[in-house]
Enzyme design. Structure first.
Site, PDB file in Angstrom:
ATOM      1  N   ARG A  91       1.869   9.187  -7.545  1.00  0.00           N
ATOM      2  CA  ARG A  91       2.369   7.885  -7.994  1.00  0.00           C
ATOM      3  C   ARG A  91       3.208   7.931  -9.255  1.00  0.00           C
ATOM      4  O   ARG A  91       4.234   7.269  -9.348  1.00  0.00           O
ATOM      5  CB  ARG A  91       1.182   6.988  -8.251  1.00  0.00           C
ATOM      6  CG  ARG A  91       0.462   6.695  -6.991  1.00  0.00           C
ATOM      7  CD  ARG A  91      -0.762   5.888  -7.223  1.00  0.00           C
ATOM      8  NE  ARG A  91      -1.285   5.544  -5.910  1.00  0.00           N
ATOM      9  CZ  ARG A  91      -2.416   4.893  -5.715  1.00  0.00           C
ATOM     10  NH1 ARG A  91      -3.144   4.517  -6.743  1.00  0.00           N
ATOM     11  NH2 ARG A  91      -2.799   4.609  -4.500  1.00  0.00           N
ATOM     12  N   SER A 126       0.807  -1.223   0.000  1.00  0.00           N
ATOM     13  CA  SER A 126       0.000   0.000   0.000  1.00  0.00           C
ATOM     14  C   SER A 126       0.833   1.264   0.000  1.00  0.00           C
ATOM     15  O   SER A 126       1.860   1.383   0.660  1.00  0.00           O
ATOM     16  CB  SER A 126      -0.910   0.039   1.220  1.00  0.00           C
ATOM     17  OG  SER A 126      -1.489   1.305   1.322  1.00  0.00           O
TER      18      SER A 126
END
Ligand SMILES: Cc1cc2nc3c(=O)[nH]c(=O)nc-3n(C[C@H](O)[C@H](O)[C@H](O)COP(=O)(O)OP(=O)(O)OC[C@H]3O[C@@H](n4cnc5c(N)ncnc54)[C@H](O)[C@@H]3O)c2cc1C
Ligand code: SF4
Ligand code: FES
Lengths: 253, 646
Positions: B338, B285
Site C-alpha cells: 500500500r 477494497s
C-alpha cells in the site's frame, strides 16, 4: 457525472427533545448543496448552520457512512433510507433531489423502536431478538479444521445473501404492521443454510420468533414492503424459509 | 538499558509461544467467576475477547459507543483475512506469513509477536467457520482464497466484499450468546472517558452514558482497551465518523506509553476527495488491484484535457496509457504494498498527470480483466463494490475506469504492549488496532482482521490469566474509592469546561483545520521543517479551540456535538505527538516517508543503524514535553534488507 448546485432546499424535520417529550415538525432552509454530496453531508451542513444560529442541531444516528454498519436510519419523503433503491441513508446522494424541493425527514416509526431524540431511535429490541438464539453454540477453540466439512457453493452463497443484513430496521419501519420478520428470517436463513448452523435451527427459529412477538413487533401479512425497502435486498424468500423452520420445530415438539 | 520489558520468551522463534503458554499462570474455574474484566470496544478485537473471556468463566463488562456491538468499524472491512492455511498448496507456511508481515512492516515490528500472529492464524479460520461465517467457497465445497497486495501466495479468505462484516457478525453472535447467559454485561451507547488506576493497577473506567449524559464508574480486576485506530485525526479518512483515539489517549495520560504514533497507513484505492463538503472517504477494497490496472496518461496534454473534462478515459489509446506500477515494479506490478502504491500515485499526480478536476486521482481500470475473464466473473468478485462506487460517483465502473486516490486508512502506531498485550500500566491491556503490536511501519492487506481476532480469541484469553492469577485474593473493586471519585470529577470538569467555552464555531471547524495540517505536513511525505510547523500550528488551533468552540444542547441528554468535541480535543493532542514522533524518526520506513531519507530514484530509504527501534512516548503532564523511550528491535531470524518490489 458533473455535479450541480441545489440553490435552496426546505428541510421539514421531526424534532423531539427526548423519549418523554412530545415531538413536532420544524422546517429549515438550506442553500447551495452540491448534488455530489451525500444526504448526511447535507445534514452536517444544516447542523453547522443551526449551531452557528444558536439552534440545537438535529440528532441522527450514523457511523460508517458507507452503507455497512446499519446505524443510519432516516425515513425520508415517506421511505426508509429515502428515494433510491438498495442504499442506506448514508449512501443516498443529493442528486436524487430537485432544487427548491421540500424534504421531509422522520425517525423510524414503530412501537418497538421508541424515539430517543429527534431522529434517533432505540433499536435494542433487535439485540434482544438475536440474543434469543441468533448464534451457533460453540466456544472459542476445539473446533474442527475449516475444510473438514465441505459446504456447497450454492448454500454458502445463499447463506451469505441472508447474512448481508445490516440490522438497520428499515424493514420494520416500512411495514404497516411493524413486523420484524424480514430481519429475523435473515438471521435464521444465514445460519440454517450452513451445516454448522443447522444443528440448532429448530430451537433458534422458535426462540427468536417468540422473542419478536414478546417485544411488540407486529405480525407479517405478506405486503412485501420490507423487501422493497431493504437496502441489502434481503429477499422475502427468507420469511418462507423461517416459516418452514418454525413449523418443523413446532411439529417436532 | 531500556525501562521497557517486552517479556519476549527465550528460545527458538517457532517454540516461543508454546513455551510461554506452558510457563504462564492459569486461573481455576472457581476463581475465574470472582474476577471481573472490562472490555472497551466490541470490534473484532473487543467482541472476540469479551466472548472468549466470558466462555472461560470471567465476569465481563463490555462497552461500545454505538447502539449495538455489531456496528463497530470492523464491520466495514471489505477485502479479507489472511491465514497460513496453505489450502492452495502454493507453499505458504507460518514462516512465510511471518516473513511477509515483518518485511511488509519494513522491519519495525517484533519478531516474536508477528510469528505468534502467523502461528494462530489458521485457528481463526476454523473458529469463524464453526460460528457460521459464510466464507467464499469453490465449487467442490472447500474454502476459496484470493491474493492481496505485497505477497506472492493466495492466503486471503473472504466473504464477498464484506469480510469484516461477516467476521464481526461471527464474533457478535458469540458475544450475544454470552450476553444472553448473563456472563457479559453489555453497555451500548457508553463512551469510556477515563481509565482508573488504583495503587498502580488499572481497576476500572469512567464512562458517559450517551443517552442520559450520566457519568458512571465501573470497576474490575483488569481493563482491556480495544477501541480501534486514530485515523480520524486527519478529519477525512476511511474510518467511521465516531472512530477515535480518545480511549487510548486517556490510557496514555494515565501512564501507558504510546508507540510509533507517526506510523499511519495511507490506502491507495479510495474514492478521491471532491469539493469541500465531504465528511468522509470511502475505500475501494485493495482486492480490486488483483484485477484492475492502475494508470494515468503518458502525455501531459491528455491529463490536462481529462482535468478540464474535455475527454474521457476511454478516449486514450492503450499505448498512450502509463501503467506506472507495472512500469516501475515489474515483479509485483499492481500488487505492490500500500505505501508504495500510494506514493507512486502521489508522484504521478504531483507531476501533473492526475486525472480528475482537482488533478488528484488516478485510474483503476477493469477493461482488461473484463476482456479476459468476462463481465460475470468480475461481477461475482466485486459486484457490491462496483455498485457502491456507482452510487457515490454516478459513474459505471464496468464502462469507465474507477478514479482512485490515497487516503488515511489505518494506524499501525498505538498503545505500547508487551508480549502479553499488557501496557505499561499493570492490568491494562490493549488489543486490535488500538495497540502498536504487529504491523511495524506498514500493515499488509487483510492482516488487521487477522490480528484483531488473534488477539481476542487466542492470545489475550491466555495471557490475561498470568496477571489475574495473582489477583484472585483481590476483592471486588470499590468504585467509591478516592481514585474513582477523583477520576469522575476530572471527567466532569473537562466536560463542563468544554461546554462552558460557549464560543462561536462548531467542532467540525477545528477538526477540518487540524485535518488539513496533518495531511499537508504529517501525511504521505514529511520533512523536518513541515513537521515543526505542524507542531506549532496545532498549538494555535488548540488554543483557539478551547477559547472558541461552541457546543449546543444539554449535558444530560444525547449530545453528539459534545461527544465530537471531546474526541477532537484529544485528536489535537494526538496530532501533535504524531508530528513529534515523525520528526524524531529521520528515516523512511513503511508508511512513514521522510523526504530527507530517499534514494536517488525517490524510493524510501530505511536507516537501520539508527532507527531499528520502537518509539515509546511517556506522558509527563499537561503542557510538558513527553519523554521518548526506545525499545530496540532485535532480529534473529530474518535479515534486514531494503524492501524491493521491482
Ligand atoms: C474501510 C476499511 C476497510 C478495511 N478492510 C480491511 C480488510 O479487508 N482486511 C483487514 O485485515 N483489515 C481491514 N481494515 C482494517 C480493520 O478493519 C481494522 O483495523 C479492524 O477491524 C479494527 O478492529 P478493532 O477491533 O481494533 O477496532 P474497531 O472495529 O474499530 O472497534 C472499535 C470499538 O471500540 C469502541 N470504542 C471506541 N472508542 C470508544 C470509547 N471511547 N468508549 C467506548 N467504546 C469505544 C467502538 O464502539 C467499537 O466497538 C479495514 C478498515 C477500514 C476502515
Ligand atoms: S432485513 Fe434489510 S431492512 Fe431489515 S434490518 Fe436487515 S438490512 Fe435492514
Ligand atoms: S452510517 Fe453505516 S450504514 Fe449508514
Amino acid at each position: 457525472m458533473a455535479d450541480k448546485i441545489l440553490k435552496q432546499l426546505k428541510i421539514k424535520v421531526w424534532r423531539q427533545k427526548n423519549a418523554k417529550s412530545k415531538g413536532r415538525f420544524e422546517t429549515y432552509t438550506i442553500e447551495n448543496i452540491s448534488t455530489g454530496s451525500s444526504f448526511l453531508e447535507m445534514m452536517d451542513i444544516l447542523n453547522n448552520d443551526l449551531i452557528e444560529k444558536g439552534i440545537d442541531p438535529i440528532a441522527f444516528d450514523h457511523d460508517c457512512r458507507e452503507g455497512i454498519c446499519g446505524t443510519c436510519s432516516l425515513y425520508i419523503n415517506g421511505r426508509p433510507h429515502g428515494p433510491d433503491t438498495e442504499v442506506t441513508t448514508c449512501q443516498l446522494h443529493m442528486r436524487k433531489f430537485k432544487d427548491g424541493e421540500t424534504i421531509i425527514i422522520e425517525p423510524w416509526r414503530a412501537r418497538a423502536f421508541p424515539v430517543i431524540k429527534d431522529l434517533v431511535v432505540d433499536r435494542s429490541a433487535f439485540e434482544k431478538i438475536l440474543q434469543a438464539g441468533g448464534f451457533v453454540s460453540v466456544n472459542t477453540g476445539g473446533v474442527p479444521d475449516a475444510n473438514a466439512i465441505p459446504v456447497s457453493r450454492e448454500d454458502a452463497e445463499e447463506s451469505m445473501d441472508a447474512a448481508a443484513c445490516i440490522g438497520c430496521g428499515a424493514c420494520v419501519a416500512a411495514c404497516k404492521n411493524s413486523s420484524a420478520m424480514l430481519f429475523v428470517s435473515a438471521k435464521v436463513s444465514h445460519l440454517a443454510k450452513l451445516p454448522q448452523g443447522k444443528v440448532e435451527a429448530d430451537t433458534r427459529a422458535m426462540s427468536m420468533v417468540a422473542k419478536m412477538d414478546e417485544l411488540g413487533f407486529g405480525g407479517c401479512t405478506n405486503t412485501r414492503a420490507c423487501e422493497a425497502e431493504c437496502p441489502k435486498s434481503i429477499s422475502i424468500m427468507n420469511i418462507a424459509r423461517l416459516n418452514r423452520e418454525y413449523l418443523k420445530a413446532r411439529l417436532s415438539r | 538499558m531500556s525501562i521497557l520489558d517486552s517479556k519476549i520468551p527465550q528460545g527458538p522463534l517457532a517454540e516461543k509461544w508454546t513455551k510461554h503458554k506452558s510457563a504462564i499462570k492459569v486461573v481455576s474455574p472457581a476463581n475465574k467467576r470472582k474476577l471481573e474484566v472490562i472490555v472497551v470496544g466490541t470490534g473484532l478485537g473487543g467482541a472476540s475477547a469479551a466472548a472468549s473471556l466470558a466462555e472461560l468463566g470471567y465476569k465481563v463488562k463490555a462497552f461500545c459507543y454505538q447502539d449495538s456491538p455489531r456496528r463497530a468499524h470492523s464491520i466495514a472491512a471489505q477485502g479479507g483475512i489472511n491465514a497460513a492455511k496453505n489450502y492452495q498448496n502454493d507453499n505458504d507456511s507460518v514462516f512465510r506469513l511471518f516473513y511477509d508481515t515483518i518485511k511488509g512492516g519494513d522491519y519495525r515490528a517484533r519478531e516474536a509477536n508477528v510469528y505468534r500472529l502467523a502461528e494462530v492464524s489458521p485457528n481463526i479460520i476454523d473458529q469463524c467457520v464453526a460460528q457460521g461465517v459464510p466464507f467464499g467457497r469453490e465449487y467442490g465445497g472447500l474454502l476459496d482464497n484470493r491474493s492481496f497486495g505485497g505477497v506472492l501466495v493466495s492466503r486471503t479468505f473472504y466473504a464477498r466484499g464484506q469480510t469484516g462484516q461477516q467476521l464481526l457478525i461471527g464474533a457478535y453472535q458469540a458475544l450475544n450468546r454470552q450476553i444472553a447467559k448473563g456472563s457479559v454485561e453489555m453497555y451500548n451507547r457508553h463512551e469510556m472517558l477515563d481509565v482508573v488506576v488504583v495503587d498502580g493497577k488499572a481497576r476500572g473506567i469512567i464512562a458517559r452514558d450517551l443517552v442520559s449524559g450520566k457519568i458512571k464508574r465501573f470497576g474490575a480486576h483488569a481493563v482491556v482497551v480495544a477501541t480501534g485506530g486514530y485515523g480520524n485525526v486527519f478529519f477525512l479518512s476511511t474510518n467511521a465518523m465516531g472512530s477515535n483515539g480518545s480511549a487510548a489517549w486517556q490510557c496514555y495520560k494515565k501512564g501507558a506509553f504510546m508507540s510509533n504514533p507517526c506510523f499511519v497507513q495511507i490506502h491507495p484505492t479510495c474514492i478521491p476527495v471532491h469539493g469541500d463538503q465531504q465528511s468522509k472517504l470511502t475505500l475501494m477494497s485493495e482486492s480490486l488491484r488483483n484485477d484492475g490496472r492502475v494508470w494515468v496518461p503518458k502525455k501531459k496534454e491528455d491529463a490536462v484535457k481529462l482535468q478540464k473534462g474535455e475527454i474521457g478515459p476511454n478516449d486514450i489509446a492503450d499505448e498512450d496509457r502509463d501503467f506506472y506500477l507495472e512500469r516501475r515494479y515489474p515483479s509485483y506490478g499492481n500488487l505492490v504494498p500500500r505505501d508504495v502504491a500510494s506514493r507512486a500515485a502521489k508522484e504521478r499526480c504531483d507531476a501533473g498527470f492526475g486525472v480528475n478536476a482537482e488533478g488528484k486521482a488516478v485510474f483503476l481500470d477493469f477493461k482488461y480483466s473484463i476482456e479476459r475473464l468476462g463481465k460475470d466473473v468480475i461481477t461475482a468478485r466485486y459486484g457490491n463494490l462496483f455498485q457502491m462506487y456507482e452510487k457515490i460517483t454516478d459513474t459505471d465502473p464496468y464502462k469507465e475506469p474507477m478514479m482512485i486516490y490515497p487516503a488515511i486508512h489505518y494506524s499501525m502506531g498505538g498503545t505500547w504492549v508487551d508480549y502479553n498485550l499488557m501496557t505499561t500500566v499493570p492490568g491494562l491491556y490493549s488489543i486490535g488496532e488500538a495497540n502498536f503490536s504487529d504491523h511495524g511501519a506498514n500493515r499488509l492487506g487483510a492482516s488487521a482482521l487477522m490480528q484483531g481476532l488473534a488477539d481476542g480469541y487466542f492470545v489475550l484469553p491466555y495471557t490475561i490469566g498470568d496477571y489475574l492469577a495473582d489477583e484472585i485474593m483481590t476483592p471486588k473493586t470499590d468504585v467509591n474509592a478516592p481514585e474513582f471519585v477523583e477520576a469522575e470529577k476530572a471527567v466532569t470538569d473537562r466536560i463542563e469546561k468544554l461546554f462552558n467555552v460557549k464560543g462561536s464555531k462548531p467542532v467540525d471547524y477545528f477538526h477540518k483545520k487540524l485535518g488539513h495540517i496533518m495531511w499537508d505536513y504529517v501525511g504521505m511525505s514529511r520533512n523536518a521543517e513541515g513537521l515543526k510547523k505542524a507542531i506549532e500550528e496545532i498549538k494555535v488551533i488548540r488554543e483557539e479551540f478551547w477559547k472558541d468552540v461552541r457546543i449546543p444542547g444539554e449535558l444530560d441528554n444525547l449530545n453528539p456535538e459534545l461527544e465530537k468535541a471531546g474526541r477532537v480535543a484529544d485528536f489535537l493532542d494526538i496530532g501533535e505527538l504524531m508530528a513529534r514522533d515523525a520528526l524524531d524518526r529521520n528515516e523512511s520506513c513503511g508508511g512513514h516517508f521522510r523526504e530527507e531519507s530517499a534514494t536517488e530514484e525517490g524510493e524510501a530509504k530505511r536507516n537501520d543503524e539508527q532507527f531499528t527501534y520502537v518509539s515509546c512516548w511517556e506522558y509527563k503532564g499537561e503542557g510538558q514535553e513527553p519523554v521518548l523511550h526506545k525499545e530496540d528491535l532485535v532480529f534473529e531470524n530474518v535479515k534486514l534488507t531494503q524492501r524491493s518490489y521491482k
